[in-house]
Design a protein around this motif. Structure first.
Motif, mmCIF file in Angstrom:
data_model
loop_
_atom_site.group_PDB
_atom_site.id
_atom_site.type_symbol
_atom_site.label_atom_id
_atom_site.label_comp_id
_atom_site.label_asym_id
_atom_site.label_seq_id
_atom_site.Cartn_x
_atom_site.Cartn_y
_atom_site.Cartn_z
ATOM 1 N N ASP A 189 -3.597 4.344 2.309
ATOM 2 C CA ASP A 189 -3.542 4.384 0.838
ATOM 3 C C ASP A 189 -3.355 2.986 0.250
ATOM 4 O O ASP A 189 -4.061 2.073 0.618
ATOM 5 C CB ASP A 189 -2.437 5.347 0.365
ATOM 6 C CG ASP A 189 -2.625 6.757 0.924
ATOM 7 O OD1 ASP A 189 -3.786 7.153 1.109
ATOM 8 O OD2 ASP A 189 -1.618 7.438 1.181
ATOM 9 N N LYS A 190 -2.367 2.877 -0.675
ATOM 10 C CA LYS A 190 -2.155 1.565 -1.313
ATOM 11 C C LYS A 190 -0.930 0.872 -0.746
ATOM 12 O O LYS A 190 -0.278 0.081 -1.432
ATOM 13 C CB LYS A 190 -1.979 1.770 -2.824
ATOM 14 C CG LYS A 190 -3.239 2.226 -3.512
ATOM 15 C CD LYS A 190 -3.020 2.338 -5.001
ATOM 16 C CE LYS A 190 -4.351 2.579 -5.697
ATOM 17 N NZ LYS A 190 -4.184 2.884 -7.106
ATOM 18 N N SER A 191 -0.600 1.183 0.473
ATOM 19 C CA SER A 191 0.624 0.612 1.030
ATOM 20 C C SER A 191 0.431 -0.866 1.355
ATOM 21 O O SER A 191 -0.690 -1.358 1.486
ATOM 22 C CB SER A 191 1.021 1.385 2.289
ATOM 23 O OG SER A 191 0.026 1.247 3.278
ATOM 24 N N ARG A 192 1.564 -1.539 1.469
ATOM 25 C CA ARG A 192 1.536 -2.967 1.787
ATOM 26 C C ARG A 192 2.515 -3.263 2.905
ATOM 27 O O ARG A 192 3.589 -2.676 2.970
ATOM 28 C CB ARG A 192 1.964 -3.807 0.579
ATOM 29 C CG ARG A 192 1.042 -3.720 -0.611
ATOM 30 C CD ARG A 192 1.597 -4.616 -1.703
ATOM 31 N NE ARG A 192 1.704 -5.974 -1.192
ATOM 32 C CZ ARG A 192 1.109 -7.023 -1.744
ATOM 33 N NH1 ARG A 192 0.377 -6.869 -2.815
ATOM 34 N NH2 ARG A 192 1.260 -8.228 -1.235
ATOM 35 N N ALA A 193 2.155 -4.196 3.748
ATOM 36 C CA ALA A 193 3.088 -4.633 4.783
ATOM 37 C C ALA A 193 3.189 -6.147 4.753
ATOM 38 O O ALA A 193 2.215 -6.839 4.446
ATOM 39 C CB ALA A 193 2.619 -4.181 6.157
ATOM 40 N N SER B 239 10.435 3.553 -0.228
ATOM 41 C CA SER B 239 9.388 2.960 -1.072
ATOM 42 C C SER B 239 9.324 1.463 -0.805
ATOM 43 O O SER B 239 8.243 0.896 -0.685
ATOM 44 C CB SER B 239 9.636 3.258 -2.544
ATOM 45 O OG SER B 239 10.695 2.478 -3.046
ATOM 46 N N ILE B 240 10.500 0.827 -0.695
ATOM 47 C CA ILE B 240 10.540 -0.560 -0.231
ATOM 48 C C ILE B 240 11.497 -0.619 0.951
ATOM 49 O O ILE B 240 12.652 -0.214 0.838
ATOM 50 C CB ILE B 240 11.019 -1.531 -1.332
ATOM 51 C CG1 ILE B 240 10.039 -1.530 -2.511
ATOM 52 C CG2 ILE B 240 11.167 -2.954 -0.774
ATOM 53 C CD1 ILE B 240 10.453 -2.443 -3.663
ATOM 54 N N ALA B 241 10.988 -1.066 2.078
ATOM 55 C CA ALA B 241 11.847 -1.234 3.254
ATOM 56 C C ALA B 241 11.751 -2.693 3.672
ATOM 57 O O ALA B 241 10.666 -3.194 3.946
ATOM 58 C CB ALA B 241 11.397 -0.332 4.391
ATOM 59 N N ASN C 146 2.405 4.324 -1.901
ATOM 60 C CA ASN C 146 2.670 2.971 -2.424
ATOM 61 C C ASN C 146 3.778 2.248 -1.680
ATOM 62 O O ASN C 146 4.412 1.345 -2.211
ATOM 63 C CB ASN C 146 3.035 3.053 -3.901
ATOM 64 C CG ASN C 146 1.826 3.392 -4.744
ATOM 65 O OD1 ASN C 146 0.804 2.716 -4.692
ATOM 66 N ND2 ASN C 146 1.915 4.483 -5.477
ATOM 67 N N GLN C 147 4.022 2.657 -0.463
ATOM 68 C CA GLN C 147 5.125 2.054 0.285
ATOM 69 C C GLN C 147 4.914 0.567 0.535
ATOM 70 O O GLN C 147 3.787 0.102 0.686
ATOM 71 C CB GLN C 147 5.250 2.740 1.652
ATOM 72 C CG GLN C 147 5.917 4.092 1.611
ATOM 73 C CD GLN C 147 6.041 4.638 3.020
ATOM 74 O OE1 GLN C 147 5.087 5.188 3.557
ATOM 75 N NE2 GLN C 147 7.207 4.480 3.622
ATOM 76 N N LEU C 148 6.026 -0.125 0.598
ATOM 77 C CA LEU C 148 5.984 -1.535 0.964
ATOM 78 C C LEU C 148 6.973 -1.728 2.113
ATOM 79 O O LEU C 148 8.140 -1.348 1.997
ATOM 80 C CB LEU C 148 6.382 -2.388 -0.245
ATOM 81 C CG LEU C 148 6.141 -3.896 -0.153
ATOM 82 C CD1 LEU C 148 6.213 -4.504 -1.544
ATOM 83 C CD2 LEU C 148 7.125 -4.605 0.740
ATOM 84 N N VAL C 149 6.495 -2.271 3.196
ATOM 85 C CA VAL C 149 7.405 -2.491 4.326
ATOM 86 C C VAL C 149 7.324 -3.960 4.734
ATOM 87 O O VAL C 149 6.246 -4.499 4.965
ATOM 88 C CB VAL C 149 7.115 -1.511 5.494
ATOM 89 C CG1 VAL C 149 5.658 -1.514 5.870
ATOM 90 C CG2 VAL C 149 7.961 -1.854 6.713
ATOM 91 N N ASP C 150 8.473 -4.583 4.747
ATOM 92 C CA ASP C 150 8.535 -6.039 4.942
ATOM 93 C C ASP C 150 9.476 -6.332 6.110
ATOM 94 O O ASP C 150 10.621 -5.895 6.111
ATOM 95 C CB ASP C 150 9.048 -6.666 3.630
ATOM 96 C CG ASP C 150 9.262 -8.167 3.740
ATOM 97 O OD1 ASP C 150 9.272 -8.719 4.857
ATOM 98 O OD2 ASP C 150 9.460 -8.800 2.681
ATOM 99 N N ASP D 237 -9.157 1.055 2.049
ATOM 100 C CA ASP D 237 -9.598 -0.224 1.488
ATOM 101 C C ASP D 237 -8.515 -0.870 0.637
ATOM 102 O O ASP D 237 -8.561 -2.063 0.362
ATOM 103 C CB ASP D 237 -10.848 -0.007 0.612
ATOM 104 C CG ASP D 237 -12.044 0.393 1.450
ATOM 105 O OD1 ASP D 237 -11.999 0.156 2.673
ATOM 106 O OD2 ASP D 237 -13.001 0.958 0.891
ATOM 107 N N ASP D 238 -7.544 -0.051 0.187
ATOM 108 C CA ASP D 238 -6.542 -0.573 -0.744
ATOM 109 C C ASP D 238 -5.261 -1.046 -0.059
ATOM 110 O O ASP D 238 -4.384 -1.605 -0.706
ATOM 111 C CB ASP D 238 -6.181 0.507 -1.776
ATOM 112 C CG ASP D 238 -7.396 0.889 -2.603
ATOM 113 O OD1 ASP D 238 -8.193 -0.017 -2.911
ATOM 114 O OD2 ASP D 238 -7.552 2.079 -2.920
ATOM 115 N N ALA D 239 -5.125 -0.786 1.228
ATOM 116 C CA ALA D 239 -3.916 -1.220 1.929
ATOM 117 C C ALA D 239 -3.987 -2.725 2.174
ATOM 118 O O ALA D 239 -5.064 -3.291 2.325
ATOM 119 C CB ALA D 239 -3.770 -0.472 3.245
ATOM 120 N N VAL D 240 -2.820 -3.344 2.166
ATOM 121 C CA VAL D 240 -2.773 -4.808 2.299
ATOM 122 C C VAL D 240 -1.726 -5.206 3.330
ATOM 123 O O VAL D 240 -0.645 -4.617 3.382
ATOM 124 C CB VAL D 240 -2.398 -5.460 0.942
ATOM 125 C CG1 VAL D 240 -2.285 -6.976 1.086
ATOM 126 C CG2 VAL D 240 -3.417 -5.115 -0.136
#
Lengths: 436, 255
Positions: free
Chosen positions: A323-327, A267-269, A295-299, A355-358
């Motif tokens: 989806d709503k994932s973020r990088a 979920s958070i990497a 809802n994954q977040l990869v940093d 459209d919701d991915a960031v």
């Protein structure tokens, strides 16, 4: 802040139990490092989005859990074989819930020039190389997660390749979490590759069940003069878990290190990757691919430190976000005053499928030498409409056209992996992920 | 085979095609000529199913089926092929991969078994000489770093492999030197038979020296203002499109 302190106390309390479980090993020299790391852990605070390094990554979900020390469980070979490359062709170490499982592993009795073993065994034997380098590169003084990891160092992989040894068989490290709710594992790797030596290492991090777990990984790599190291990491944990990792690479004269960092799960990497050229003539490749959905977040935070002249670094990170994932990608390249004739290339490319991915991407070049070639680029885009129409006009379904374009975009990150089994498997896995 | 009835098309609210009527039978080659901005390429793209265009009115029937309601892939599977004016580069997707997938998607649609690797390779090998396709281009990414001529050849090569019923060539001659033009045209002539048909969109007459049309239509300002046989193309070459402007005026006045 009280919540923060309660959580820190929780881990400090757990440390006492952890210490008891170490038996005789708590009298080793390294245990002083653990204790020092624990005291640093007490002093440090968990980062918030007010910290520049964590600006876009809110880790408060991770702080909602009191992660526990794991218990060891037994798995059958058939439960894990699909996650492994052939044990005939690879030297294999398997860890389940942070414990080394000798029966699932396959380490040849003797390979000339190679020591590969689980870390606790190396510590028990007072391996001088292990004592010399372990925790020397990963800065637990400034990172709370690294401090936590260092305090709880127990198991992981120790690889030592002697001078001039070329290890033909790649080494695979499989880190699994299985039964157990809310467990934390702190796997620790130390790879020391001496002058003129060569080795290839693949690590796979995978959760077998859908529990919320926390992997807090630290890897230190020492690449001595003229040595060549290829290092592949696949992070494929379940979408509820947390994966925080630090990779520190120390490059000596004319050494060559390549990292392929594939991040699919969690979920958070968060990956912190730091490579330092400590002498001239080094080559460093940092390649990475992240695929995220829901809802994954990869940093990914990387730092390549050109401290010496005549070194080359190449960095290519690609992301596919749905989806709503973020990088988050933060790529810092430091070229110090003495580091003339540096070549440093960095690229971060992203495709947004919804459209919701960031994506927050930030290349950061700090150049203090004047005779250097450096470039960086970052792109965030969508699938090419023209490309989609072209393929559909040839009979491709819309779905197949999309998959084909995404696969083509993503797969070139792993094309240059030299271990064909690993490359094929990653490509196959990518295709599968994209087609579902 | 193809019947276009009173087709009116707009993009971004601007009407480009203002009532096109065209009937193409199998075995025929139709040339659509016209000055820049007359709507030639729009017509080609609309036939292939480009979604940015808005169909205001009219019908496109392909073997009796309503093409307008079909997705681009279904048109391709029914047997429509557009050779692009500007073929798209697709890094990371090889020509072989594109052709194999395209062919097998089309075969699946028609209820045929997919070709296996050997059958596919045999077919491709057989088609390569049609446009003097070099083997090494096959494993390269689609159109990536291809010369202008190679891109156009590749379009005709794809057409040779996919064997459409209706081939639409959108300014396939533009940007080609005379040798490449000859190869491309020659390729089309080898693909041509009594069961397929071609719509050749072009600005210049020179392509029609090689691909001889049965009919020539002049498109101007979104309408077909004159139709004739191949002599019309020569007349246009000689007199230019301005000559037809007067003609158009007469045409309108006569109404």
């Amino acid at each position: 802040m009280t919540l923060n302190n309660e959580l820190k106390n929780w881990y400090v309390t757990n440390f006492k139990m952890f210490e008891e479980g170490l038996n005789g090993e708590s009298k080793s020299k390294f245990h002083l490092v653990r204790k020092d790391a624990l005291s640093k852990f007490r002093e440090l605070e968990f980062p918030t989005t007010k910290d520049e390094e964590w600006k876009y990554t809110n880790i408060s979900p991770l702080l909602n859990y009191n992660f526990r020390q794991p218990v060891s469980i037994r798995l059958k070979p058939e439960q894990i074989e699909k996650y492994l490359f052939s044990t005939k062709d690879f030297i294999t170490l398997v860890f389940v819930n942070g414990f080394y499982d000798e029966s699932l592993s396959s380490v040849p009795k003797e390979i000339k020039g190679l020591t590969v073993k689980n870390l606790s065994a190396a510590l028990k034997e007072n391996s001088p190389i292990c004592e010399k380098y372990l925790s020397r590169f990963a800065p637990y003084q400034s990172s709370i997660f690294t401090a936590l990891s260092t305090a709880f160092v127990k198991e992981g992989t120790f690889v030592h390749v002697e001078k001039n040894a070329v290890i033909e068989k790649p080494i695979q490290l499989l880190y699994l979490t299985a039964t157990g709710e809310n467990i934390i594992t702190n796997p620790r790797n130390l790879f020391v590759i001496e002058n003129n030596a060569q080795v290839k290492i693949v690590e796979i991090h995978k959760s077998l069940e859908e529990n919320v777990n926390f992997t807090n990984l630290v890897t230190e790599v020492v690449v001595e003069g003229n040595a060549i190291v290829e290092h592949v990491k696949l992070q494929d944990e379940n979408l509820k878990s947390f994966h925080i990792s630090r990779l520190e690479v120390d490059l000596k004269k004319s050494s060559n290190y390549a990292s392929y960092n594939v991040s699919i799960g969690a979920s958070i990497a968060r990956s912190d990757i730091n490579a330092r050229f400590n002498d001239e003539g080094g080559e460093c490749t940092l390649n990475g691919l992240y695929l995220a959905h829901e809802n994954q977040l990869v940093d990914t935070h990387t730092l390549i430190d050109h401290a010496k002249p005549h070194c080359n670094s190449h960095e290519l990170y690609k992301g596919v976000m749905d989806d709503k994932s973020r990088a988050v990608f933060n790529g810092k390249v430091m070229v110090r005053k003495d580091a003339q004739k540096t070549n440093a290339f960095q690229e971060n490319k992203n495709i947004l499928l919804s459209d919701d991915a960031v994506v927050d991407t930030k290349p950061q070049l700090e150049i203090f030498a004047d005779d250097v070639k450096c470039s960086h680029g970052a792109t965030i885009g969508q699938l090419s409409k023209e490309g989609l129409f072209y393929l559909r006009s040839r009979g491709f379904s819309e779905e197949l056209a999309r998959t084909t374009l995404i696969y083509a975009f993503a797969s070139d990150v792993v094309h240059s992996i030299s271990i064909s089994e690993v490359r094929d498997k990653l490509e196959e896995m990518l295709a599968e992920k994209l087609l579902k | 085979m193809l019947e276009i009835k009173n087709l009116r098309v707009a993009i971004n609210g601007k009407e480009i095609l203002k009532g096109i009527n065209l009937k193409v039978n199998k075995g025929e080659v139709h040339a659509i000529m016209g000055p820049n901005g007359s709507g030639k390429s729009t017509l080609a793209q609309v036939l292939a199913g480009r979604e940015e265009y808005e169909i205001l009115e009219g019908e496109i029937l392909f073997e009796g089926k309503n093409l307008i309601e079909m997705a681009p892939e279904d048109r391709a599977r029914e047997g429509v092929f557009l050779a692009f004016q500007y073929p798209i580069e697709i890094p990371g997707v090889s020509n072989t991969n594109l052709l194999k997938n395209a062919l097998n998607e089309i075969r699946k649609y028609r209820g045929q078994e997919p070709l296996d690797a050997m059958e596919f390779l045999t077919l491709v090998k057989k088609k390569m000489p049609i446009v003097e396709m070099r083997q090494e281009l096959l494993s390269r990414s689609v159109n990536e770093a291809f010369s202008g001529g190679e891109k156009k050849k590749n379009e005709i090569f794809q057409m040779a492999v996919l064997e459409p019923k209706l081939g639409i060539l959108d300014e396939t001659d533009s940007g080609l030197d005379i040798d490449a033009l000859r190869i491309v045209a020659n390729g089309v002539n080898q693909i041509k038979n009594e069961n397929n048909a071609f719509v050749v969109v072009t600005h210049y007459q020179r392509l029609l020296n090689y691909i001889v049309p049965d009919f020539v239509h002049v498109l101007q300002n979104g309408k077909i203002i004159k139709s004739g046989n191949k002599e019309l193309a020569l007349e246009l070459e000689e007199k230019g499109y301005d000559w037809l402007k007067e003609h158009e005026a007469e045409f309108v006045a006569a109404k």
